[in-house]
Design a protein around this motif. Structure first.
Motif, PDB file in Angstrom:
ATOM      1  N   ILE A   1       0.867  -1.179   0.000  1.00 31.99           N
ATOM      2  CA  ILE A   1       0.000   0.000   0.000  1.00 31.99           C
ATOM      3  C   ILE A   1       0.899   1.222   0.000  1.00 31.99           C
ATOM      4  CG2 ILE A   1      -1.872   1.186   1.203  1.00 31.99           C
ATOM      5  CD1 ILE A   1      -2.212  -1.527   2.796  1.00 31.99           C
ATOM      6  N   ARG A   2       0.654   2.157  -0.913  1.00 31.53           N
ATOM      7  CA  ARG A   2       1.532   3.313  -1.059  1.00 31.53           C
ATOM      8  C   ARG A   2       0.732   4.598  -1.268  1.00 31.53           C
ATOM      9  NH1 ARG A   2       4.414  -0.249   0.442  1.00 31.53           N
ATOM     10  NH2 ARG A   2       6.394  -0.971  -0.454  1.00 31.53           N
ATOM     11  N   ASP A   3       1.182   5.675  -0.611  1.00 34.04           N
ATOM     12  CA  ASP A   3       0.634   7.008  -0.873  1.00 34.04           C
ATOM     13  C   ASP A   3       1.572   8.051  -0.283  1.00 34.04           C
ATOM     14  OD1 ASP A   3      -1.262   9.310  -1.224  1.00 34.04           O
ATOM     15  OD2 ASP A   3      -2.620   7.646  -1.698  1.00 34.04           O
ATOM     16  N   HIS A   4       1.762   9.161  -0.976  1.00 34.86           N
ATOM     17  CA  HIS A   4       2.609  10.232  -0.460  1.00 34.86           C
ATOM     18  C   HIS A   4       1.917  11.001   0.661  1.00 34.86           C
ATOM     19  CE1 HIS A   4       4.679   9.650  -4.384  1.00 34.86           C
ATOM     20  NE2 HIS A   4       5.739   9.945  -3.658  1.00 34.86           N
ATOM     21  N   ASP A   5       0.616  11.157   0.573  1.00 40.67           N
ATOM     22  CA  ASP A   5      -0.148  11.901   1.560  1.00 40.67           C
ATOM     23  C   ASP A   5      -0.490  10.983   2.731  1.00 40.67           C
ATOM     24  OD1 ASP A   5      -3.089  12.664   2.597  1.00 40.67           O
ATOM     25  OD2 ASP A   5      -2.068  14.493   1.925  1.00 40.67           O
ATOM     26  N   LEU A   6      -0.128  11.395   3.938  1.00 40.68           N
ATOM     27  CA  LEU A   6      -0.332  10.537   5.105  1.00 40.68           C
ATOM     28  C   LEU A   6      -1.810  10.258   5.352  1.00 40.68           C
ATOM     29  CD1 LEU A   6       0.968   9.007   7.446  1.00 40.68           C
ATOM     30  CD2 LEU A   6       0.886  11.115   8.793  1.00 40.68           C
TER      31      LEU A   6
END
Length: 409
Positions: A281-286
């Motif tokens: 699971i990946r995302d720049h925004d926390l």
């Protein structure tokens, strides 16, 4: 810097794949071979305080040659290669004065590296490319970074007229399985900040990366004789398919770019009785990252409620976080790297990493650590390549950063 090609070719001759299923550090015994070689090479070129610890972490020092106070900086790279593709018996090929046409990597197997598919190749017409023979990965991720750091240190030792402060270098195992910084001794390293040399094309400068988690989804079924299965059999593979389809179909790696996050089904194994799905699971925004984890849990809950059973279990573990939070308060370290590139007529490409590096974890351990290009392309597979000229430029950037850091303010 005439030894840069020879040095790189030597490093990629070591098979250093890491293993995510191992509980040791390093995760594979074969990583020790290059670790011992690098330790001796650092001593040979004249580095001081060279150490190799019990987990194969290497550190060394280039002492300051100025008489004023200068921040201690570091350069870090990893020597393991990805378990995604074989690194056994790498046979690198040199293509001098690349003409912009297809490169036949392996005639017998008809494996071709083509600019019609990999358009970045056209940026390197006239340069010397190093490729695989199509049967292994190359290992530029991150043996190019190690090559550049060692070559830069050797150059500074051989050119004492270039002024610099104290420089620490560190080489790590197991970065490709997310453990490269786990046993890195930040206090022992003793740098105020550092740079990982682990990016791709010339000019890349990154201080943002994904927030990352791994999820193991276990689906339980019930096996009975298929001829008498009505109302009794529960096929875990079909339930797993429902779970896969419950997540957004377009939020996957091949459909996303830039700051867009994703769910990536990286592995699947199953039978009627039990199926296991492994996701990253990946995302720049926390905030969006936390939402993605909740989304997976909700999908499982909905399916379980529809079935009236706890058929799906999910175990989610955080892996690393976006280093932007730790680097922004000390943005001068990014500014120095950006200026170094500009001084060398390299256009800085400041962007977010669609992945993670040792630097993301090191930043959270107290060592702010932006990432700089190492020059390779198409990592983790048979089409990996690197221009020699890109390694030279990365080496020059290291030297220039050392110079700029040592300037009196």
């Amino acid at each position: 810097m005439q030894n840069i090609t020879e040095r790189f070719l030597k490093y990629v001759s070591f098979d250093t794949q890491s293993d995510a299923n191992s509980s040791t550090t390093p995760s594979t015994e074969k990583q020790w071979e290059i670790a011992r070689y690098l330790t001796e090479e650092l001593k040979r070129i004249g580095m001081e305080d060279v150490s190799l610890d019990e987990h194969a972490y290497i550190m060394a020092t280039l002492p300051s040659n100025v008489d004023h106070q200068v921040p201690v900086i570091g350069f870090i790279a990893h020597f393991d290669t990805s378990p995604d593709y074989t690194a056994t018996d790498v046979k690198p090929q040199l293509h001098r004065d690349y003409d912009g046409e297809d490169i036949v990597l392996n005639k017998e197997e008809n494996i071709i590296l083509s600019p019609s598919y990999f358009e970045d190749l056209l940026m390197y017409k006239g340069q010397t490319l190093i490729t695989t023979d199509g049967t292994t990965l190359l290992g530029a991720d991150d043996k190019a970074g190690i090559t550049e750091i060692v070559t830069a240190m050797e150059y500074l030792i051989q050119h004492p007229e270039i002024k610099h402060g104290k420089i620490r270098v560190g080489f790590t195992p197991d970065e490709e399985i997310g453990k490269g910084a786990h046993k890195f001794d930040v206090d022992k390293f003793g740098a105020e900040w550092a740079y990982t040399m682990d990016g791709s094309q010339v000019g890349e400068l990154e201080y943002e990366n994904f927030n990352a988690a791994g999820a193991v989804v276990t689906v339980h079924g019930k096996i009975v004789h298929p001829g008498y299965a009505k109302g009794k059999m529960i096929n875990s593979m079909l339930i797993a398919t429902k779970f896969i389809n419950a997540l957004p179909a377009n939020e996957i790696p091949q459909e996303t770019e830039g700051y867009e996050g994703f769910f990536h089904l990286s592995e699947i194994s199953g039978s009627v009785e039990k199926t296991k799905l492994e996701y990253i699971i990946r995302d720049h925004d926390l905030g969006l990252f936390q939402q993605r984890k909740k989304q997976m849990l909700k999908a499982a809950q909905n399916i379980n409620e529809s079935l009236g059973s706890e058929a799906i279990e999910i175990d989610i573990k955080d892996q690393y976080f976006n280093m932007r939070e730790k680097v922004e308060p000390v943005m001068h370290i990014v500014d120095i790297a950006e200026q170094a590139m500009k001084d060398l007529d390299i256009k800085p490409l400041i962007k977010a990493i669609r992945g993670g590096t040792d630097g993301s974890q090191l930043s959270y351990k107290g060592l702010p650590c932006p990432n700089i290009f190492a020059g390779g392309h198409n990592f983790h597979g048979r089409y990996e390549y690197i221009p020699v000229e890109s390694m030279v430029k990365a080496t020059q950037v290291i030297v220039k950063i050392a110079q700029l850091t040592a300037k009196k303010v």
